[in-house]
Write a protein that holds these residues in place. Structure first.
Motif, short mmCIF file in Angstrom:
data_model
loop_
_atom_site.label_atom_id
_atom_site.label_comp_id
_atom_site.label_asym_id
_atom_site.label_seq_id
_atom_site.Cartn_x
_atom_site.Cartn_y
_atom_site.Cartn_z
N ALA A 1 5.76 67.41 21.39
CA ALA A 1 5.32 66.41 20.40
C ALA A 1 4.27 66.98 19.45
O ALA A 1 4.29 66.68 18.25
CB ALA A 1 4.78 65.18 21.11
N VAL A 2 3.34 67.80 19.95
CA VAL A 2 2.25 68.28 19.10
C VAL A 2 2.73 69.22 18.00
O VAL A 2 2.02 69.47 17.03
CB VAL A 2 1.13 68.97 19.92
CG1 VAL A 2 0.47 67.99 20.86
CG2 VAL A 2 1.66 70.19 20.66
N PHE B 1 2.46 63.85 14.45
CA PHE B 1 2.21 63.26 15.77
C PHE B 1 0.75 62.82 15.90
O PHE B 1 -0.17 63.58 15.62
CB PHE B 1 2.55 64.27 16.85
CG PHE B 1 2.12 63.87 18.24
CD1 PHE B 1 2.71 62.79 18.87
CD2 PHE B 1 1.11 64.57 18.90
CE1 PHE B 1 2.32 62.41 20.16
CE2 PHE B 1 0.72 64.21 20.17
CZ PHE B 1 1.33 63.12 20.80
N THR B 2 0.54 61.59 16.33
CA THR B 2 -0.80 61.07 16.62
C THR B 2 -0.84 60.64 18.07
O THR B 2 -0.15 59.68 18.47
CB THR B 2 -1.15 59.88 15.72
OG1 THR B 2 -1.08 60.28 14.35
CG2 THR B 2 -2.56 59.36 16.02
N ASP C 1 -1.81 73.67 17.58
CA ASP C 1 -1.24 72.32 17.49
C ASP C 1 -1.99 71.36 18.41
O ASP C 1 -2.27 70.22 18.05
CB ASP C 1 0.25 72.34 17.85
CG ASP C 1 1.09 73.12 16.85
OD1 ASP C 1 0.74 73.08 15.64
OD2 ASP C 1 2.07 73.76 17.25
N VAL C 2 -2.34 71.84 19.60
CA VAL C 2 -3.09 71.00 20.55
C VAL C 2 -4.49 70.72 20.00
O VAL C 2 -4.97 69.58 20.03
CB VAL C 2 -3.17 71.69 21.92
CG1 VAL C 2 -4.12 70.92 22.85
CG2 VAL C 2 -1.79 71.78 22.57
N LEU D 1 -8.07 66.03 17.91
CA LEU D 1 -9.11 65.55 16.99
C LEU D 1 -8.90 64.09 16.61
O LEU D 1 -9.80 63.46 16.03
CB LEU D 1 -9.15 66.41 15.74
CG LEU D 1 -9.60 67.86 15.92
CD1 LEU D 1 -9.57 68.60 14.59
CD2 LEU D 1 -10.99 67.94 16.52
N ALA D 2 -7.74 63.52 16.96
CA ALA D 2 -7.49 62.11 16.68
C ALA D 2 -8.44 61.22 17.48
O ALA D 2 -8.74 60.09 17.06
CB ALA D 2 -6.04 61.76 17.01
N HIS D 3 -8.94 61.72 18.60
CA HIS D 3 -9.89 60.95 19.44
C HIS D 3 -11.02 61.90 19.84
O HIS D 3 -11.07 62.40 20.96
CB HIS D 3 -9.18 60.40 20.68
CG HIS D 3 -8.04 59.47 20.37
ND1 HIS D 3 -8.23 58.16 19.99
CD2 HIS D 3 -6.70 59.70 20.34
CE1 HIS D 3 -7.06 57.60 19.77
NE2 HIS D 3 -6.11 58.51 19.95
#
Length: 536
Positions: free
Chosen positions: A14-15, A20-21, A44-45, A50-52
């Protein structure tokens, strides 16, 4: 394969999707994926978590003590990225000190990542911590990284070290030289620097002025023969400056200015770096820089053909630093831009002042989308000329720049503006503060005109200023007929016409005489500046 492994593989896939979020509950598993053997997936990870940021930080700090290489270094890299997140600012000092402790980690990759992160640290102790790392580290690649970070955060101690050390390794010596140059640049910033508008050249200086393409003749006409104006090409006019620099602002049509330095022939080996250095350090160039700079001469290199050309730029600035330390290369806080034009057998340098206040358009306090550039408004007003009994009307007033420029040129009876947008009228009122006998009303350009209009001065909506689906040509064709009826005998209209053939000749069809016209490039949109007169 158990459930955790299947979920991990799904997240790893997914990443790779930039859209992808992750969910907050995915962050712990994502941080765990930093154990992966897939180096390409690591970035990618790091991006995804960084979304959270708060959750990512807690999981990174929790995982670090038991982490093994290469995960340890990746976790340091993650904390470094999280330090740039505003939401974590209250914990910044704690986190910077955590990174600083990693400078002594047993794992080389962890230490190197910590070194690189510390190159962005605002802590006063960052320099000392990195200097200590310099003494501990024996690996050349690590010392290269320490030198790079010291160049960003170091001060007098770093300067002393870089002046003292040398290396037989070309990579490390280059890093040492670059760090020394960067520290000199930073330390000189406290002295300030500016271009002196009252400065006078020791000898008459060639100055190149730029303008919108098509306005060259109008720009040249703003200077009398003592300036020896010459049109050099599309959008370029050259003049001779003998007085103070501030006198150049008699022109309201130019957009930028630069001192022209005599070209330098390329060496036989074609080394452009040496030619650029020779041009920048030529007597003519140094006279300009010294005559017009207050305090430290700070410059940046730009290439007329575009691109950063970092290796070539570095060769130029390092050579200039060695030959003339008084010139400080500072891309972020420069007083001068050194624009390099490369020709087949020569190199020409132009010195463009950056820290020079432009006093011409101080009235401009508000803007509206796609409004006139003030230099274009000035050109329209110049073509319109001055009559003390002028009743000036701008039916597409926008932010009011055409009226402001006409008001500055000389006396008038009154000025009136109209626009459909209330926000445009608000901006125009701000920009026309201080001008007497001005009336601004909301309405359509095709509504009845004010009484006694002797001058219509306007830049109508075209291109991006026109709503989707509107036939601007048909609308402006109707407007020109309306304008012809609205002018008093002997009145004139100066405006920008689209190249639409229906509009270009609309004034003539309406009984006006076309007495002046010239094509102008407004940055991808060609228009025609026209002066139309109603016969007496």
């Amino acid at each position: 394969m158990d459930l955790a492994e299947r979920q991990g593989k799904a997240l790893l896939a997914a990443v790779k999707d930039k859209g992808f979020t992750p969910r907050r509950k995915d962050i712990a598993a994502l941080v765990g994926l930093l154990d992966t053997d897939d180096d390409d997936a690591v970035d990618d990870v790091l991006r995804a978590v960084l979304a959270h940021p708060e959750e990512a930080l807690e999981r990174a700090l929790e995982r670090f003590p038991d982490a093994r290489p290469p995960t340890r270094g990746r976790l340091v890299k993650l904390v470094g990225r999280l330090l740039a997140v505003p939401a974590l600012a209250p914990r910044a000092e704690e986190l910077w000190r955590w990174v600083m402790e990693r400078l002594e980690d047993a794992d080389p990759k962890t230490r190197r990542n910590a070194i690189l992160v510390m190159g962005r640290s605002p802590l006063p102790v960052a320099e000392d911590a990195l200097l200590a790392a310099w003494e501990r580290e024996e690996r050349v690649d690590h010392r290269v990284s320490v030198a790079q970070s010291l160049g960003r955060v170091g001060g007098s101690k770093t300067r002393a070290l870089m002046q003292r050390v040398a290396s037989g390794d070309p990579r490390l010596q280059k890093a040492i030289d670059q760090a020394s140059l960067m520290v000199e640049r930073t330390m000189h910033r406290g002295t300030g620097s500016a271009v002196e508008p009252r400065g006078v050249p020791r000898a008459a200086a060639n100055v190149e002025l730029t303008c919108k393409r098509g306005l060259e003749s109008l720009l040249a006409a703003e200077f009398d023969s003592s300036w020896a104006p010459v049109v050099m090409g599309p959008g370029r006019v050259r003049v001779m400056l003998s007085g103070s620099l501030e006198t150049i602002f008699r022109s309201r049509i130019f957009q930028s200015m630069a001192f022209v330095i005599a070209p330098v022939m390329k060496p036989a080996d074609g080394d452009i770096a040496e030619a650029v250095v020779s041009a920048v350090l030529s007597p003519g160039s140094l006279r300009i820089l010294e005559s017009f700079t207050l305090r430290t001469i700070r410059y940046r290199i730009e290439w007329a053909e575009g691109g950063h050309r970092r290796a070539l730029t570095w060769r130029v600035v390092s050579r200039i630093a060695a030959l003339c330390p008084a010139l400080v290369n500072d891309p972020k806080d420069s007083t001068w831009e050194v624009l390099v034009r490369e020709m087949p057998d020569r190199v020409q340098v132009l010195l463009r002042p950056r820290k020079l206040s432009d006093p011409r358009f101080g009235y401009r306090r508000a803007e509206v989308a796609a409004a006139s550039h003030p230099t274009v408004a000035a050109a329209l007003a110049r073509v319109a000329g001055v009559s003390a009994d002028d009743v000036v009307w701008d039916p597409f007033v926008g932010s009011g720049l055409e009226l402001a420029e006409r008001g500055r040129l000389g006396p008038y009876a009154r000025m009136e503006g109209r626009d459909l947008e209330a926000s445009a009228l608000d901006a125009a009122r701000l920009n026309l503060t201080g001008f007497a006998r001005v009336s601004l009303v909301q309405g359509d350009a095709l509504d009845p005109a004010p009484e006694g209009v002797s001058l219509i001065l306007t830049n109508p909506p075209m291109g991006h200023r026109v709503g989707f689906g509107q036939d601007v040509g048909a609308m402006l064709e109707r407007f020109v007929s309306h304008a012809a009826r609205s002018l008093i005998p002997g009145g004139r209209m100066v405006w920008l016409s689209p190249m639409d053939p229906r509009v270009r000749q609309a004034g003539v069809r309406a009984g006006l005489r076309l007495t002046q016209w010239q094509r102008i490039d407004l940055g991808g949109l060609d228009v025609e500046l026209q002066r139309l007169e109603r016969p007496l």
